[in-house]
Design an enzyme around this catalytic site. Structure first.
Site, PDB file in Angstrom:
ATOM      1  N   ASN A   1      22.624 -12.722 -74.048  1.00  0.00           N
ATOM      2  CA  ASN A   1      21.325 -12.182 -73.645  1.00  0.00           C
ATOM      3  C   ASN A   1      20.620 -11.616 -74.865  1.00  0.00           C
ATOM      4  O   ASN A   1      21.249 -11.039 -75.758  1.00  0.00           O
ATOM      5  CB  ASN A   1      21.455 -11.072 -72.605  1.00  0.00           C
ATOM      6  CG  ASN A   1      20.085 -10.696 -72.065  1.00  0.00           C
ATOM      7  OD1 ASN A   1      19.463 -11.468 -71.343  1.00  0.00           O
ATOM      8  ND2 ASN A   1      19.571  -9.533 -72.456  1.00  0.00           N
TER       9      ASN A   1
ATOM     10  N   TYR B   1      14.564  -4.082 -76.250  1.00  0.00           N
ATOM     11  CA  TYR B   1      14.733  -2.714 -75.780  1.00  0.00           C
ATOM     12  C   TYR B   1      14.552  -1.794 -76.986  1.00  0.00           C
ATOM     13  O   TYR B   1      15.165  -2.049 -78.029  1.00  0.00           O
ATOM     14  CB  TYR B   1      16.138  -2.462 -75.225  1.00  0.00           C
ATOM     15  CG  TYR B   1      16.713  -3.570 -74.356  1.00  0.00           C
ATOM     16  CD1 TYR B   1      16.067  -3.977 -73.194  1.00  0.00           C
ATOM     17  CD2 TYR B   1      17.919  -4.181 -74.693  1.00  0.00           C
ATOM     18  CE1 TYR B   1      16.611  -4.983 -72.395  1.00  0.00           C
ATOM     19  CE2 TYR B   1      18.476  -5.177 -73.891  1.00  0.00           C
ATOM     20  CZ  TYR B   1      17.816  -5.581 -72.752  1.00  0.00           C
ATOM     21  OH  TYR B   1      18.361  -6.570 -71.971  1.00  0.00           O
ATOM     22  N   ARG B   2      13.788  -0.725 -76.837  1.00  0.00           N
ATOM     23  CA  ARG B   2      13.623   0.174 -77.982  1.00  0.00           C
ATOM     24  C   ARG B   2      14.958   0.840 -78.301  1.00  0.00           C
ATOM     25  O   ARG B   2      15.811   1.022 -77.409  1.00  0.00           O
ATOM     26  CB  ARG B   2      12.574   1.232 -77.689  1.00  0.00           C
ATOM     27  CG  ARG B   2      13.058   2.278 -76.724  1.00  0.00           C
ATOM     28  CD  ARG B   2      12.147   3.496 -76.699  1.00  0.00           C
ATOM     29  NE  ARG B   2      12.675   4.537 -75.872  1.00  0.00           N
ATOM     30  CZ  ARG B   2      12.241   4.824 -74.645  1.00  0.00           C
ATOM     31  NH1 ARG B   2      11.244   4.144 -74.117  1.00  0.00           N
ATOM     32  NH2 ARG B   2      12.791   5.798 -73.954  1.00  0.00           N
TER      33      ARG B   2
ATOM     34  N   TRP C   1      18.461   0.437 -73.013  1.00  0.00           N
ATOM     35  CA  TRP C   1      18.311  -0.652 -72.033  1.00  0.00           C
ATOM     36  C   TRP C   1      18.315  -0.008 -70.671  1.00  0.00           C
ATOM     37  O   TRP C   1      19.200   0.768 -70.326  1.00  0.00           O
ATOM     38  CB  TRP C   1      19.358  -1.740 -72.181  1.00  0.00           C
ATOM     39  CG  TRP C   1      20.782  -1.336 -72.337  1.00  0.00           C
ATOM     40  CD1 TRP C   1      21.457  -0.383 -71.639  1.00  0.00           C
ATOM     41  CD2 TRP C   1      21.716  -1.895 -73.260  1.00  0.00           C
ATOM     42  NE1 TRP C   1      22.749  -0.320 -72.060  1.00  0.00           N
ATOM     43  CE2 TRP C   1      22.940  -1.238 -73.051  1.00  0.00           C
ATOM     44  CE3 TRP C   1      21.643  -2.907 -74.231  1.00  0.00           C
ATOM     45  CZ2 TRP C   1      24.077  -1.529 -73.788  1.00  0.00           C
ATOM     46  CZ3 TRP C   1      22.771  -3.200 -74.955  1.00  0.00           C
ATOM     47  CH2 TRP C   1      23.970  -2.513 -74.726  1.00  0.00           C
TER      48      TRP C   1
ATOM     49  N   GLU D   1      17.934 -16.790 -74.225  1.00  0.00           N
ATOM     50  CA  GLU D   1      16.569 -16.645 -74.759  1.00  0.00           C
ATOM     51  C   GLU D   1      16.340 -17.540 -75.990  1.00  0.00           C
ATOM     52  O   GLU D   1      15.215 -17.978 -76.232  1.00  0.00           O
ATOM     53  CB  GLU D   1      16.293 -15.187 -75.154  1.00  0.00           C
ATOM     54  CG  GLU D   1      15.884 -14.273 -74.012  1.00  0.00           C
ATOM     55  CD  GLU D   1      17.042 -13.802 -73.138  1.00  0.00           C
ATOM     56  OE1 GLU D   1      18.213 -14.151 -73.425  1.00  0.00           O
ATOM     57  OE2 GLU D   1      16.787 -13.079 -72.154  1.00  0.00           O
TER      58      GLU D   1
ATOM     59  N   ASP E   1       5.454   6.301 -74.252  1.00  0.00           N
ATOM     60  CA  ASP E   1       5.785   4.975 -73.723  1.00  0.00           C
ATOM     61  C   ASP E   1       4.555   4.151 -73.364  1.00  0.00           C
ATOM     62  O   ASP E   1       3.424   4.640 -73.430  1.00  0.00           O
ATOM     63  CB  ASP E   1       6.696   5.142 -72.500  1.00  0.00           C
ATOM     64  CG  ASP E   1       7.870   4.187 -72.551  1.00  0.00           C
ATOM     65  OD1 ASP E   1       7.635   3.001 -72.857  1.00  0.00           O
ATOM     66  OD2 ASP E   1       9.003   4.623 -72.297  1.00  0.00           O
TER      67      ASP E   1
HETATM   68  C1  FMN Z   1       7.271  -3.677 -76.734  1.00  0.00           C
HETATM   69  C2  FMN Z   1       8.258  -3.685 -75.604  1.00  0.00           C
HETATM   70  C3  FMN Z   1       9.199  -2.672 -75.494  1.00  0.00           C
HETATM   71  C4  FMN Z   1      10.122  -2.669 -74.456  1.00  0.00           C
HETATM   72  N1  FMN Z   1      11.046  -1.655 -74.381  1.00  0.00           N
HETATM   73  C5  FMN Z   1      11.999  -1.691 -73.420  1.00  0.00           C
HETATM   74  C6  FMN Z   1      13.014  -0.692 -73.399  1.00  0.00           C
HETATM   75  O1  FMN Z   1      13.049   0.217 -74.213  1.00  0.00           O
HETATM   76  N2  FMN Z   1      13.969  -0.799 -72.433  1.00  0.00           N
HETATM   77  C7  FMN Z   1      13.975  -1.799 -71.499  1.00  0.00           C
HETATM   78  O2  FMN Z   1      14.882  -1.857 -70.666  1.00  0.00           O
HETATM   79  N3  FMN Z   1      12.990  -2.746 -71.486  1.00  0.00           N
HETATM   80  C8  FMN Z   1      12.017  -2.713 -72.436  1.00  0.00           C
HETATM   81  N4  FMN Z   1      11.038  -3.671 -72.460  1.00  0.00           N
HETATM   82  C9  FMN Z   1      11.002  -4.687 -71.406  1.00  0.00           C
HETATM   83  C10 FMN Z   1      12.031  -5.782 -71.639  1.00  0.00           C
HETATM   84  O3  FMN Z   1      11.906  -6.327 -72.915  1.00  0.00           O
HETATM   85  C11 FMN Z   1      11.869  -6.867 -70.603  1.00  0.00           C
HETATM   86  O4  FMN Z   1      12.048  -6.332 -69.319  1.00  0.00           O
HETATM   87  C12 FMN Z   1      12.820  -8.036 -70.803  1.00  0.00           C
HETATM   88  O5  FMN Z   1      12.591  -8.996 -69.809  1.00  0.00           O
HETATM   89  C13 FMN Z   1      14.250  -7.581 -70.733  1.00  0.00           C
HETATM   90  O6  FMN Z   1      15.104  -8.667 -70.932  1.00  0.00           O
HETATM   91  P1  FMN Z   1      16.389  -8.891 -70.029  1.00  0.00           P
HETATM   92  O7  FMN Z   1      15.853  -9.348 -68.703  1.00  0.00           O
HETATM   93  O8  FMN Z   1      17.101  -9.937 -70.773  1.00  0.00           O
HETATM   94  O9  FMN Z   1      17.105  -7.606 -69.946  1.00  0.00           O
HETATM   95  C14 FMN Z   1      10.099  -3.687 -73.495  1.00  0.00           C
HETATM   96  C15 FMN Z   1       9.148  -4.713 -73.594  1.00  0.00           C
HETATM   97  C16 FMN Z   1       8.230  -4.716 -74.638  1.00  0.00           C
HETATM   98  C17 FMN Z   1       7.228  -5.830 -74.720  1.00  0.00           C
END
Ligand code: FMN
Length: 505
Positions: free
Chosen positions: A177, A181-182, A195, A241, A291
């Site tokens: 995966n 995530y920040r 996450w 991805e 945020d």
């Molecule tokens: C700039 C940006 C920052 C993000 N920060 C977070 C974060 O800190 N934690 C989180 O869970 N998702 C965050 N997201 C959303 C995830 O990237 C998004 O839900 C993604 O689909 C997660 O991938 P996954 O489904 O493989 O977990 C962020 C998205 C963007 C565009």
């Protein structure tokens, strides 16, 4: 031709005249964010910015430039994905998923290349030393104070990595995966991994905790823009991805083995942070963080990541973003997802004509959906279907309108929906998981959601009064006024063909 690295992406942005190089030294503490915020709030998303002399917290100038707002305009997100229009990627997916198997062996064979399209460009592991490992820091050499991570808002808990690809592996299925995530910098060699519980990285972490095993984690920053975008895409668990990025860019993503853990990283990453999370260790406080809701997320407990190596290109560029009150750069990442996933949504909810998540709704707060209504109660079927789909399950407010409303024009959707509702009859409240960032929900990540049926009401829905027609001028009068227009002294504006077409699509 695909863009294979951040350098190539930045050069391409420069060629279309959307890059501003900032030679003035600017502090990584708040100042870069303030400049980026002003850029992102300007017309069409403002330019991409390359800060050539970022000032580190100790006052020295970093050798690593900071790039920000790279994806922050329609043209740049298209450039990143190698398309003229975002709907192109969705159209390619639609073509694949709509395939009807033809009669006859030759016709069937002719279809094979189209079926193979998704898997035609799988990620490839390189041998030899990749670009992202030209410089390697281990042990005491690792020093996050030398990297221009940003503090973006005054009340933030510290410095954050804001545009990463966090790479983990599902211990059961073995699939990779990549999630955006920040990550908060806690010290010279420690990070906090934000996450959220609904995301795949967190699911992998829970599985590792159950097994009682340490979890390898890699954070890649920079690299090719399609891969960076893919980390933010809500792909179903189990879909890699980097395979998806290969499909988008029509070229394989080149990977390389990490130097201290058993994971692969994009070979063209500018910066890679390798390490592990021990699920047996106590969680750490992460946040607060300004945020993308436009409010601070409160500090909360998240896993601590121990860093075992930092690798980078000889001349890396540090890619970052800024989130905060919308509109921001992340609108364009989310918008790409909206367009790309429309055909997939239509597969399971075929009456959906279009949907849109306006910037002010920061994705999970507001979804407009237009449908081809064919039977009573269908708006409710659609909202519940959306609440049953992946991250769409977190949508706080869903507004359903008939297919003739343009969902990309918020004024039009509200005008139609507000006219068409009797609030007591047409608003439905449900309970379920809500976004972790929702600070108003009754409980953390669990609360209520609202569906608004803004479609025309049918007699079978209990509406027995006459439903009025939308006011529209007749074609003959319009044509006459079009012809008269130049003589009226009213300027050269479009001779007024209604209000359709407005919006950010
Ligand atoms: C700039 C940006 C920052 C993000 N920060 C977070 C974060 O800190 N934690 C989180 O869970 N998702 C965050 N997201 C959303 C995830 O990237 C998004 O839900 C993604 O689909 C997660 O991938 P996954 O489904 O493989 O977990 C962020 C998205 C963007 C565009």
């Amino acid at each position: 031709m695909s863009l294979d690295s951040l350098d190539e992406f930045i050069a391409a942005i420069d060629r279309i005249g959307e890059l501003v190089r900032i030679r003035e030294p600017v502090r990584t503490h708040l100042e870069i964010a303030e400049i980026a915020d002003r850029a992102m709030k300007s017309p069409n998303g403002g330019p991409a910015l390359l800060f050539e002399q970022p000032i580190l917290p100790d006052g020295s100038v970093s050798a690593m430039p900071v790039a920000i707002n790279l994806f922050g305009s329609r043209r740049r997100i298209c450039l990143a994905l190698g398309v003229e229009s975002l709907d192109e990627v969705g159209d390619r997916i639609a073509e694949m998923v709509n395939l009807k198997v033809p009669e006859g062996i030759l016709a069937k064979l002719a279809m094979l290349p189209r079926l193979a399209e998704l898997t035609k460009f799988p990620p490839k592991v390189q041998s030899g030393r990749p670009a992202c490992q030209e410089v390697i820091w281990r042990g005491d050499e690792i020093d996050f104070d030398r990297i221009p991570f940003l503090q973006t808002w005054p009340g933030d808990g510290g410095r954050y990595i804001t545009l990463p690809m966090v790479i983990t592996r599902d211990p059961v299925r073995g699939t990779r995966n990549v999630g955006m995530y920040r990550v908060q910098v806690l010290g010279k060699r420690e990070l906090a991994m934000h996450w959220q519980r609904h995301k795949s990285g967190a699911a992998h972490w829970r599985e590792m905790a159950e097994r009682g095993e340490k979890m390898p984690v890699v954070i890649a920053v920079g690299g090719d823009p399609a891969s960076i975008y893919s980390g933010s895409a809500p792909l179903p668990p189990g879909i890699d991805e980097f395979l998806f990025a290969g499909f988008i860019r029509r070229n394989n993503v080149e990977l390389a083995k990490a130097v201290t853990c058993d994971l692969d990283v994009p070979a063209e990453s500018d910066l890679v942070i390798e390490g592990y999370i021990d699920p047996a260790e106590p969680l750490v406080m992460e946040g607060p963080f300004g945020d993308h809701t436009g409010f601070y997320s409160l500090a909360d407990l998240y896993p601590r990541m121990h860093v075992t190596a930092v690798t980078m290109k000889r001349k890396p560029v540090y890619a970052a973003t800024l989130v905060g009150r919308p509109p921001m750069e992340d609108y364009w990442l989310g918008h790409a997802t909206e367009r790309i996933f429309l055909p997939l949504l239509k597969l399971t909810v075929p009456e959906v004509v279009d949907y849109h998540m306006p910037a002010a709704g920061i994705f999970h707060n507001l979804v407009f959906v237009s449908i081809d209504k064919q039977y009573p109660g269908q708006a409710y079927k659609v909202m519940h279907a959306l609440w049953g789909q992946g991250l769409m399950s977190l949508a706080k407010v869903i507004v359903v309108v008939d297919k003739d409303a343009n969902v990309h024009d918020a004024d039009e959707v509200w005008w139609v929906a507000l006219n068409h509702i009797d609030p007591k009859r047409d608003v439905e409240f449900v309970r379920g998981p809500v976004d972790v960032l929702d600070h108003a929900s009754q409980h953390f990540s669990f609360g209520s959601k609202m569906g608004i049926d803004g479609t025309r009401k049918w007699p079978e829905e209990g509406f027995t009064r006459e439903w009025p027609e939308k006011i529209e001028m007749d074609g003959e009068t319009k044509a006459k006024v079009d012809a008269l227009w130049p003589k009226l002294g009213l300027g050269t504006r479009d001779a007024g063909h209604g209000t359709s077409g407005k919006g950010r699509k």
